[in-house]
Design a protein around this motif. Structure first.
Motif, PDB file in Angstrom:
ATOM      1  N   UNK A 138       0.833  -1.210   0.000  1.00  0.00           N
ATOM      2  CA  UNK A 138       0.000   0.000   0.000  1.00  0.00           C
ATOM      3  C   UNK A 138       0.864   1.255   0.000  1.00  0.00           C
ATOM      4  N   UNK A 139       2.079   1.140  -0.518  1.00  0.00           N
ATOM      5  CA  UNK A 139       2.895   2.323  -0.751  1.00  0.00           C
ATOM      6  C   UNK A 139       3.596   2.888   0.464  1.00  0.00           C
ATOM      7  N   UNK A 140       3.962   4.167   0.331  1.00  0.00           N
ATOM      8  CA  UNK A 140       4.756   4.843   1.373  1.00  0.00           C
ATOM      9  C   UNK A 140       3.844   5.328   2.492  1.00  0.00           C
ATOM     10  N   UNK A 141       4.239   5.031   3.705  1.00  0.00           N
ATOM     11  CA  UNK A 141       3.442   5.399   4.881  1.00  0.00           C
ATOM     12  C   UNK A 141       4.385   5.883   5.976  1.00  0.00           C
ATOM     13  N   UNK A 142       3.804   6.401   7.055  1.00  0.00           N
ATOM     14  CA  UNK A 142       4.637   6.858   8.182  1.00  0.00           C
ATOM     15  C   UNK A 142       5.088   5.657   9.019  1.00  0.00           C
ATOM     16  N   UNK A 143       6.096   5.891   9.837  1.00  0.00           N
ATOM     17  CA  UNK A 143       6.572   4.826  10.737  1.00  0.00           C
ATOM     18  C   UNK A 143       5.421   4.306  11.609  1.00  0.00           C
ATOM     19  N   UNK A 166      18.976   7.067  -8.707  1.00  0.00           N
ATOM     20  CA  UNK A 166      18.128   8.241  -8.456  1.00  0.00           C
ATOM     21  C   UNK A 166      17.748   9.000  -9.733  1.00  0.00           C
ATOM     22  N   UNK A 167      18.693   9.170 -10.666  1.00  0.00           N
ATOM     23  CA  UNK A 167      18.359   9.935 -11.888  1.00  0.00           C
ATOM     24  C   UNK A 167      17.244   9.262 -12.678  1.00  0.00           C
ATOM     25  N   UNK A 168      17.327   7.952 -12.807  1.00  0.00           N
ATOM     26  CA  UNK A 168      16.292   7.240 -13.567  1.00  0.00           C
ATOM     27  C   UNK A 168      14.966   7.268 -12.800  1.00  0.00           C
ATOM     28  N   UNK A 169      15.056   7.108 -11.477  1.00  0.00           N
ATOM     29  CA  UNK A 169      13.841   7.186 -10.657  1.00  0.00           C
ATOM     30  C   UNK A 169      13.144   8.528 -10.909  1.00  0.00           C
ATOM     31  N   UNK A 176       8.362  16.161  -7.536  1.00  0.00           N
ATOM     32  CA  UNK A 176       7.804  16.865  -6.369  1.00  0.00           C
ATOM     33  C   UNK A 176       8.006  16.014  -5.115  1.00  0.00           C
ATOM     34  N   UNK A 177       7.691  16.586  -3.971  1.00  0.00           N
ATOM     35  CA  UNK A 177       8.003  15.907  -2.700  1.00  0.00           C
ATOM     36  C   UNK A 177       7.229  14.595  -2.516  1.00  0.00           C
ATOM     37  N   UNK A 178       6.139  14.454  -3.250  1.00  0.00           N
ATOM     38  CA  UNK A 178       5.356  13.219  -3.096  1.00  0.00           C
ATOM     39  C   UNK A 178       5.976  12.037  -3.848  1.00  0.00           C
ATOM     40  N   UNK A 183      12.686   9.423   0.060  1.00  0.00           N
ATOM     41  CA  UNK A 183      11.568   8.978   0.908  1.00  0.00           C
ATOM     42  C   UNK A 183      11.331   7.473   0.705  1.00  0.00           C
ATOM     43  N   UNK A 184      11.443   7.039  -0.546  1.00  0.00           N
ATOM     44  CA  UNK A 184      11.250   5.613  -0.862  1.00  0.00           C
ATOM     45  C   UNK A 184      12.255   4.761  -0.081  1.00  0.00           C
TER      46      UNK A 184
END
Ligand code: SAM
Ligand code: SF4
Length: 364
Positions: A138-143, A166-169, A176-178, A183-184
Motif C-alpha cells: 500500500x505504498x509509502x506510509x509513516x513509521x 536516483x536519476x532514472x527514478x 515533487x516531494x510526493x 523517501x522511498x
C-alpha cells in the motif's frame, strides 16, 4: 574478459560481470538459466508458494508516470472493494490452503485508510484462525502506520524501489516531494526496523534504462539484504505520460527475456531469498510466470481480486486474467506449476530462507 561459465562459478559479482550475465545469448543463456534453477532447488527447494492477490482499491494519491491507475488518469473508474468482498477473497485463499494473501492498493495516507487496513488485517487473522500470512503493498506510509499494521497482523511488505538509480527514478516520477527517491529508501528502512519481511524490486525495460542501471539494481537488492523480490517487465499504458517514449523501448519479447535473465542473475546473487514470478511476465507470454519458476522464481501471486474490479486495475496494457474467477485461476495454476516441475507449498506461509536464516543467526 570473463565468460558466463567463469562468472557463474563465483559467489559474488561485479557490475561488469552482472552485465555479462544479462547479455548472455545462446548456450551461455541456457547455462545461466540451468545453473540458476539448480541454485534455487539447492537453497529453497522446489516448493512454489501462493500469495493470493487482492487489489482492493485503485484510488491513488500519486502520479507515477508509468502507472495506468495514476491519480491523473481520468479514464479509470475508481473503486474500493467492500469489506465483505475483500474478506470473501481472503476466505477463499484460506479454504484453498493458499497460505498467504497480498493486499494491494493505490497509495493513500488518510486516517480513514489507515484505520480501514488495520481493521481488515484483524478480520483476516480472525477468519483464518490466525493462519493466513498477510503481505501489504500500500505504498509509502509513516513509521506509526507501518508499526500499527505490523502489530495488527501484517508481516510482509512489498514496496518496489522501481529503479535504484536516483536519476532514472526521477525520470519516471513527477518532480515533487510526493515522489521522492530518498523517501522511498527511507520507507524501506522503516519497514525493516518495524520487523517486516521486506520485498522490493524494479521494472525492467523502462525508457532510458541501460544494462548498467539493471546491474546496479541487482547490487542494490543485495546491499539492502532484502527477503523477497518481485520484478518484472515494464509494460506501457497509453494513458500515461511515459507512453510517448514507446518507440524507444525494447520489444516486449526482449523485455521479457531480460526480466528472466534478471531473475536468474538474482538467484545466483541471493540464493536463499523468495523471488516472485511477476504477473507482468504473463502479460507478454501466457506461460511467462512458469518460465520464471523454471529459472529461479519460487512465489506466484494468483489474482483473487473480484472480477468486476479487475479491468479498473489496469497498470499496463494486456494485463492477464481479467475474467478468470479465482477457482479457475487456481486449477489452471496448479497444472502450470506441475508442468514447470514445481510443487505447491499448500497451507504454508513460505517465509524466505534468508529471513529464517537471519532470524536464527540473531538469536544465537
Ligand atoms: N501503490 C503501491 C505502490 O506503488 O507500491 C502498490 C500498487 S502499484 C500498482 C504496484 C507495482 O505496479 C508498482 O510498484 C510498479 O512497479 C508496478 N507497475 C505500475 N505500472 C506498471 C507498468 N506500466 N508496467 C509494469 N509494472 C507496473
Ligand atoms: Fe499509485 Fe502505486 Fe500506481 Fe504509483 S505505482 S500511481 S503509487 S498505484
Amino acid at each position: 574478459m570473463k565468460n558466463v561459465s567463469d562468472i557463474i562459478a563465483q559467489e559474488s559479482f561485479s557490475k561488469e560481470e552482472l552485465i555479462t550475465l544479462l547479455q548472455a545469448e545462446g548456450q551461455e543463456r541456457k547455462l545461466l538459466f540451468d545453473v540458476a534453477h539448480a541454485r534455487k532447488i539447492e537453497f529453497v527447494g522446489k516448493q512454489v508458494y501462493f500469495r493470493g492477490l487482492v487489489e482492493f482499491s485503485n484510488i491513488c494519491s500519486k502520479d507515477c508516470l508509468y502507472c495506468g491507475i495514476r491519480k491523473s488518469n481520468e479514464k479509470v473508474i475508481r473503486y474500493e472493494a467492500s469489506d465483505e468482498e475483500i474478506l470473501g477473497a481472503c476466505r477463499f485463499a484460506w479454504e484453498n490452503r493458499f497460505g498467504s494473501v497480498v493486499l494491494q492498493s493505490g497509495e493513500l495516507s488518510s486516517p480513514a485508510f489507515t484505520e480501514r487496513v488495520d481493521r481488515l488485517l484483524k478480520a483476516i487473522k480472525q477468519l483464518s484462525n490466525e493462519e493466513l500470512g498477510i503481505t501489504l503493498s500500500c505504498g509509502e506510509q509513516s513509521r506509526e502506520t507501518y508499526q500499527r499494521w505490523f502489530e495488527s497482523g501484517a508481516h510482509r511488505y512489498l514496496l518496489r524501489i522501481e529503479s535504484s538509480t536516483p536519476d532514472l527514478y526521477n525520470q519516471i516520477h513527477p518532480q515533487n516531494v510526493h515522489h521522492s527517491f530518498e523517501k522511498r529508501l527511507e520507507c524501506l528502512q522503516l519497514l525493516k526496523d518495524c520487523g517486516y519481511q521486506v520485498g522490493t524490486g524494479v521494472m525492467i525495460g523502462l525508457p532510458f534504462q541501460t544494462m548498467e542501471h539493471l546491474a546496479a539494481d541487482l547490487l542494490f537488492l543485495k546491499k539492502l539484504d532484502v527477503d523477497m523480490v518481485g520484478m518484472g517487465p515494464y509494460i506501457e499504458h497509453e494513458d500515461t505520460p511515459l507512453y510517448v517514449f514507446r518507440d524507444q523501448l525494447k520489444t516486449k519479447q526482449e523485455r521479457f527475456d531480460l526480466a528472466l535473465k534478471m531473475i536468474a542473475a538474482l538467484r545466483l546473487l541471493m540464493p536463499d531469498i523468495n523471488i516472485a514470478a511477476a504477473t507482468a511476465l504473463q502479460a507478454i507470454d501466457p506461460a511467462g510466470r512458469e518460465k520464471a519458476l523454471k529459472i529461479g522464481a519460487n512465489v506466484i501471486m494468483p489474482n483473487l481480486t473480484p472480477c468486476d474490479f479487475r479491468k479498473e486495475y489496469q497498470l499496463y496494457e494486456d494485463k492477464p486474467c481479467l475474467d478468470e474467477d479465482a477457482e479457475l485461476c487456481r486449477n489452471c495454476l496448479e497444472a502450470r506449476i506441475e508442468m514447470a516441475g514445481g510443487e505447491i507449498g499448500y497451507g504454508e506461509w513460505g517465509d524466505s530462507r534468508r529471513f529464517i536464516n537471519r532470524r536464527q543467526g540473531s538469536s544465537h
